[in-house]
Scaffold this motif. Structure first.
Motif, PDB file in Angstrom:
ATOM      1  N   UNK A   1      39.477  28.256 -67.750  1.00  0.00           N
ATOM      2  CA  UNK A   1      39.582  28.409 -69.202  1.00  0.00           C
ATOM      3  C   UNK A   1      39.983  27.114 -69.890  1.00  0.00           C
ATOM      4  N   UNK A   2      40.526  26.160 -69.116  1.00  0.00           N
ATOM      5  CA  UNK A   2      40.921  24.883 -69.709  1.00  0.00           C
ATOM      6  C   UNK A   2      39.782  23.862 -69.712  1.00  0.00           C
ATOM      7  N   UNK A   3      38.598  24.275 -69.283  1.00  0.00           N
ATOM      8  CA  UNK A   3      37.447  23.366 -69.242  1.00  0.00           C
ATOM      9  C   UNK A   3      37.112  22.819 -70.632  1.00  0.00           C
ATOM     10  N   UNK A   4      36.820  21.533 -70.676  1.00  0.00           N
ATOM     11  CA  UNK A   4      36.266  20.896 -71.870  1.00  0.00           C
ATOM     12  C   UNK A   4      35.041  20.111 -71.420  1.00  0.00           C
TER      13      UNK A   4
ATOM     14  N   UNK B   1      28.679  24.716 -62.675  1.00  0.00           N
ATOM     15  CA  UNK B   1      29.151  26.097 -62.558  1.00  0.00           C
ATOM     16  C   UNK B   1      30.576  26.139 -62.012  1.00  0.00           C
ATOM     17  N   UNK B   2      30.873  25.287 -61.042  1.00  0.00           N
ATOM     18  CA  UNK B   2      32.217  25.256 -60.469  1.00  0.00           C
ATOM     19  C   UNK B   2      33.254  24.878 -61.519  1.00  0.00           C
ATOM     20  N   UNK B   3      32.985  23.830 -62.274  1.00  0.00           N
ATOM     21  CA  UNK B   3      33.949  23.357 -63.265  1.00  0.00           C
ATOM     22  C   UNK B   3      34.125  24.351 -64.412  1.00  0.00           C
ATOM     23  N   UNK B   4      33.058  25.058 -64.775  1.00  0.00           N
ATOM     24  CA  UNK B   4      33.145  26.033 -65.870  1.00  0.00           C
ATOM     25  C   UNK B   4      33.764  27.348 -65.429  1.00  0.00           C
TER      26      UNK B   4
END
Length: 226
Positions: A108-111, A125-128
């Motif tokens: 949820x902290x992905x930017x 996909x992994x990072x998101x």
């Protein structure tokens, strides 16, 4: 590793303020819902299995050696607040028996970082969806760093408009190489709009070696284990 040695774990991630999340605590309510089975499980192998079930299979397929290591060399996964952010710590030992950890942050902290369209889809996909950053020994090494920390080679050097000497000599400009991870020393791994989407630029002392992302990351991650 049924009992977590808090001091030993903290030593693997210098500079981070770590708070172990206990089941039923106020901190536990801050965890993503998909991490709740990890936080409440009492068996280390069950925690590890629950965490790995969240990983996207295409990325695991691209990292075959590390995927085996995740299932055989890692002993536990614990939920923490790291600098007041939800994180999972994956705990293993290296070939000399020393404790290692990888930290994976709440997706949820992905930017979205620069050059996002150049990231291979399994890594996107992994990072998101799995971890917005998964590193060992610090914030930027041995795995994809949190996207908010990603900078170009030029920005890392304090010259965001470009490095004159570099840009005169290299085929890829310093402003078009985005640092994704490193080996914690002299080797950087970058994406670039001047490479194929499934390639990383492995940069060492000014030399740029375009390499398929899977083997490059697989070697980097498994070498950390010794």
């Amino acid at each position: 590793m049924s009992q977590v040695d808090l001091a030993a774990v903290a030593d693997t991630l210098p500079g981070l303020d770590l708070v172990l999340v206990e089941p039923g605590s106020a901190e536990a309510r801050r965890l993503p819902y998909q991490w709740q089975p990890i936080a409440t499980a009492t068996d280390p192998r069950a925690r590890l299995a629950a965490a790995l079930a969240l990983w996207n299979e295409p990325l695991l397929a691209a990292l075959p050696e590390f995927a085996v290591a995740l299932r055989t060399r890692f002993a536990d996964v614990r939920a923490y607040l790291a600098d007041d952010e939800p994180a999972l710590l994956y705990l293993a030992t290296d070939s000399d028996g020393r404790l290692l950890s990888w930290i994976g942050f709440d997706p949820a902290s992905f930017v979205e970082p620069p050059f996002w369209e150049q990231f291979p889809e399994p890594l996107r996909a992994f990072l998101r969806q799995v971890h917005a950053g998964f590193t060992s020994g610090g914030r930027t090494a041995f795995g994809p760093m949190h996207p908010r920390h990603m900078r170009t080679i030029a920005e890392q050097a304090g010259e965001p408009d470009g490095l004159a000497d570099w840009d005169e000599e290299q085929e890829i400009a310093s402003t078009r190489l985005l640092l994704v991870t490193s080996n914690g020393g002299m080797v950087d791994y970058c994406v670039s709009p001047d490479l194929d989407v499934d390639e990383l630029a492995v940069v060492f002392e000014g030399d740029i070696d375009p390499t398929p992302y899977g083997p490059a990351l697989d070697r980097l991650l498994t070498r950390r284990l010794g």
